[in-house]
Design a protein around this motif. Structure first.
Motif, short mmCIF file in Angstrom:
data_model
loop_
_atom_site.label_atom_id
_atom_site.label_comp_id
_atom_site.label_asym_id
_atom_site.label_seq_id
_atom_site.Cartn_x
_atom_site.Cartn_y
_atom_site.Cartn_z
N LYS A 14 -21.35 52.53 93.61
CA LYS A 14 -19.90 52.75 93.49
C LYS A 14 -19.36 52.66 92.07
O LYS A 14 -18.67 51.71 91.68
CB LYS A 14 -19.15 51.77 94.42
N CYS A 15 -19.72 53.66 91.27
CA CYS A 15 -19.12 53.78 89.94
C CYS A 15 -18.96 55.28 89.64
O CYS A 15 -19.23 56.13 90.49
CB CYS A 15 -19.96 53.07 88.88
N SER A 16 -18.48 55.57 88.45
CA SER A 16 -18.40 56.95 87.94
C SER A 16 -17.73 57.90 88.94
O SER A 16 -16.73 57.56 89.53
CB SER A 16 -19.80 57.44 87.55
N LEU A 17 -18.30 59.10 89.13
CA LEU A 17 -17.63 60.10 89.97
C LEU A 17 -17.45 59.63 91.41
O LEU A 17 -16.51 60.05 92.09
CB LEU A 17 -18.41 61.43 89.97
N LEU A 38 -27.59 62.56 87.03
CA LEU A 38 -27.73 62.15 88.44
C LEU A 38 -28.70 60.98 88.47
O LEU A 38 -29.84 61.10 87.99
CB LEU A 38 -28.29 63.32 89.26
N LEU A 39 -28.22 59.84 88.96
CA LEU A 39 -29.06 58.63 89.00
C LEU A 39 -29.14 58.14 90.45
O LEU A 39 -28.19 58.32 91.23
CB LEU A 39 -28.44 57.50 88.17
N SER A 40 -30.24 57.49 90.78
CA SER A 40 -30.38 56.94 92.14
C SER A 40 -29.41 55.77 92.34
O SER A 40 -28.86 55.59 93.43
CB SER A 40 -31.81 56.49 92.39
N THR A 41 -29.23 54.99 91.27
CA THR A 41 -28.23 53.90 91.24
C THR A 41 -27.69 53.87 89.82
O THR A 41 -28.27 54.51 88.94
CB THR A 41 -28.87 52.51 91.48
N HIS A 42 -26.65 53.09 89.56
CA HIS A 42 -26.27 52.88 88.16
C HIS A 42 -27.33 52.01 87.48
O HIS A 42 -28.29 51.55 88.14
CB HIS A 42 -24.86 52.30 88.04
N THR A 43 -27.17 51.81 86.19
CA THR A 43 -28.24 51.14 85.42
C THR A 43 -28.02 49.63 85.31
O THR A 43 -28.81 48.93 84.68
CB THR A 43 -28.32 51.74 83.99
N GLY A 44 -26.95 49.15 85.92
CA GLY A 44 -26.58 47.73 85.76
C GLY A 44 -27.25 46.79 86.75
O GLY A 44 -26.61 46.37 87.71
N GLY A 45 -28.52 46.51 86.53
CA GLY A 45 -29.17 45.46 87.32
C GLY A 45 -30.18 45.94 88.35
O GLY A 45 -30.82 45.12 89.00
N GLY A 78 -16.17 59.88 81.06
CA GLY A 78 -16.72 58.53 81.25
C GLY A 78 -18.13 58.45 80.71
O GLY A 78 -18.34 58.71 79.53
N TYR A 79 -19.09 58.16 81.58
CA TYR A 79 -20.49 57.95 81.17
C TYR A 79 -21.11 59.26 80.70
O TYR A 79 -21.21 60.23 81.45
CB TYR A 79 -21.27 57.40 82.37
N LEU A 80 -21.53 59.28 79.44
CA LEU A 80 -22.18 60.46 78.88
C LEU A 80 -23.63 60.07 78.59
O LEU A 80 -23.90 59.02 78.00
CB LEU A 80 -21.44 60.91 77.61
N PRO A 107 -14.90 55.14 76.85
CA PRO A 107 -16.15 55.19 76.06
C PRO A 107 -17.22 54.27 76.68
O PRO A 107 -17.61 53.26 76.08
CB PRO A 107 -15.70 54.69 74.69
N VAL A 108 -17.70 54.65 77.86
CA VAL A 108 -18.64 53.82 78.64
C VAL A 108 -19.92 53.61 77.83
O VAL A 108 -20.64 54.58 77.53
CB VAL A 108 -18.96 54.51 79.99
N MET A 109 -20.18 52.36 77.44
CA MET A 109 -21.37 52.07 76.63
C MET A 109 -21.95 50.69 76.92
O MET A 109 -23.11 50.43 76.62
CB MET A 109 -21.03 52.14 75.13
N LEU A 115 -24.80 46.41 75.09
CA LEU A 115 -24.82 47.84 75.41
C LEU A 115 -25.65 48.03 76.68
O LEU A 115 -26.60 47.28 76.93
CB LEU A 115 -25.45 48.64 74.27
N TYR A 116 -25.29 49.03 77.51
CA TYR A 116 -26.10 49.37 78.67
C TYR A 116 -27.43 49.95 78.20
O TYR A 116 -27.55 50.44 77.07
CB TYR A 116 -25.41 50.44 79.54
N ASP A 117 -28.40 49.98 79.11
CA ASP A 117 -29.71 50.62 78.89
C ASP A 117 -29.52 52.01 78.30
O ASP A 117 -28.70 52.79 78.80
CB ASP A 117 -30.37 50.87 80.26
N PHE A 204 -18.40 42.92 88.35
CA PHE A 204 -18.71 44.05 89.23
C PHE A 204 -18.90 45.29 88.40
O PHE A 204 -18.00 45.69 87.66
CB PHE A 204 -17.56 44.29 90.22
N CYS A 205 -20.06 45.93 88.56
CA CYS A 205 -20.27 47.21 87.92
C CYS A 205 -19.28 48.20 88.52
O CYS A 205 -18.99 48.15 89.72
CB CYS A 205 -21.69 47.67 88.23
N GLY A 206 -18.71 49.06 87.72
CA GLY A 206 -17.80 50.08 88.24
C GLY A 206 -16.33 49.67 88.23
O GLY A 206 -15.47 50.51 88.49
O1 PXL Z 1 -19.58 51.88 85.46
C1 PXL Z 1 -20.20 52.12 84.28
C2 PXL Z 1 -21.47 52.89 84.47
C3 PXL Z 1 -21.40 54.25 84.71
N1 PXL Z 1 -22.51 55.00 84.88
C4 PXL Z 1 -23.72 54.43 84.84
C5 PXL Z 1 -23.85 53.07 84.62
C6 PXL Z 1 -22.70 52.28 84.42
C7 PXL Z 1 -22.83 50.85 84.20
O2 PXL Z 1 -23.86 50.25 84.25
O3 PXL Z 1 -25.07 52.54 84.60
C8 PXL Z 1 -24.93 55.29 85.06
#
Ligand code: PXL
Length: 269
Positions: A14-17, A38-45, A78-80, A107-109, A115-117, A204-206
């Motif tokens: 539950k983040c981004s689009l 396109l990610l299977s999950t976000h990168t946070g954890g 957002g996330y580039l 500026p999602v970083m 910094l994120y991965d 909370f991520c997102g």
């Molecule tokens: O919510 C920020 C975010 C967006 N997109 C991706 C992320 C993160 C935060 O970890 O990993 C792919």
């Protein structure tokens, strides 16, 4: 009103689009999308997530849109996924943003002082350039520090003063002040102001994406910047308060859906 949201699709978390679409649409505003990755999950954890860079698709999508003569009232990035996508957003502003339209850059970083991965110093430097082209920037406290070469944490007033050299209307989220958490912003005269709420423990991520989407959606409804950021902050705080109790694993994101009704009610008050 029509928003173009440029962000990744993280299938789970539950983040981004995946939060921008429901929130901006709930505001009664069209949300068209340009996925960056396109990610299977976000990168946070999460361990072992998949990552598909969609840069080449972005070019093809934009080429098709050109033939349709499309334009947008708001472009929200957002996330580039890499520094070239920052150039793509700059091109999109030139080619697709209506005259008088607004570019809003989140500026999602990074978060929590890191910094994120996958984000490099070169990316941070390039993101500064994108911020200079934006009408509003929405960094969190960590991103505000890296954009201003300031140690983390730094107080909100100082961050706003420094960010104003990049963009005249910075909005910094997640500034911790004792038991409160504040959003810092500027009024029309450029003076720093803040809007505080009680802080709820638990990251909370997102959450930044929920805030940014609600800000963009309410701005596109015609709200002033100040009203939009207050509505967005109240919605995000309510979702965090609810989730602190209802979401055992914070990686799965905010339980924001059941706060949408109150958010929309507040928008109409
Ligand atoms: O919510 C920020 C975010 C967006 N997109 C991706 C992320 C993160 C935060 O970890 O990993 C792919």
């Amino acid at each position: 009103m029509c928003v173009l949201a440029i962000n990744d699709i993280s299938c789970v978390g539950k983040c981004s689009l995946c939060v921008s679409l429901p929130i901006i649409s709930a505001c009664g505003v069209t949300c068209d999308v340009l996925p960056t990755a396109l990610l299977s999950t976000h990168t946070g954890g999460f361990e072992g997530y998949t990552f598909l860079d969609l840069s080449s698709q972005m070019d093809k999508i934009c080429a098709h849109w050109k033939t349709l003569g499309l334009s947008f009232d708001y472009v929200y990035s957002g996330y580039l996924g890499n520094p070239t996508q920052i150039d793509a957003v700059l091109q999109i502003k030139k080619q697709f943003l209506k005259k008088g339209g607004k570019l809003i850059v989140d500026p999602v970083m990074g978060d929590s002082g890191k910094l994120y991965d996958g984000f490099s110093d070169a990316f941070v430097q390039k993101m500064k350039t994108l911020c200079t082209q934006a009408d509003y920037i929405l960094p969190n406290a960590t991103e505000a520090c890296v954009l201003t070469d300031t140690p983390y944490p730094t107080d909100g007033q100082t961050l706003i003063e420094k960010l104003k050299t990049l963009c005249p209307r910075p909005i910094v989220t997640g500034i911790l002040e004792g038991n409160d958490i504040a959003v810092y912003y500027t009024d029309e005269t450029g003076e720093a102001k803040k809007y505080s709420s009680k802080n709820v423990e638990g990251f909370f991520c997102g959450a930044g994406d929920v805030f940014a989407s609600a800000f963009v959606g309410t701005l596109a409804q015609g709200k002033t910047e100040e009203r939009a950021l207050r509505l967005a902050a109240d919605f995000t705080s309510a979702a965090i308060r609810r989730s602190a109790k209802s979401v055992p694993d914070k990686r799965y994101g905010l339980d924001f859906e059941r706060e949408i009704f109150t958010f929309l009610k507040n928008c109409n008050d």
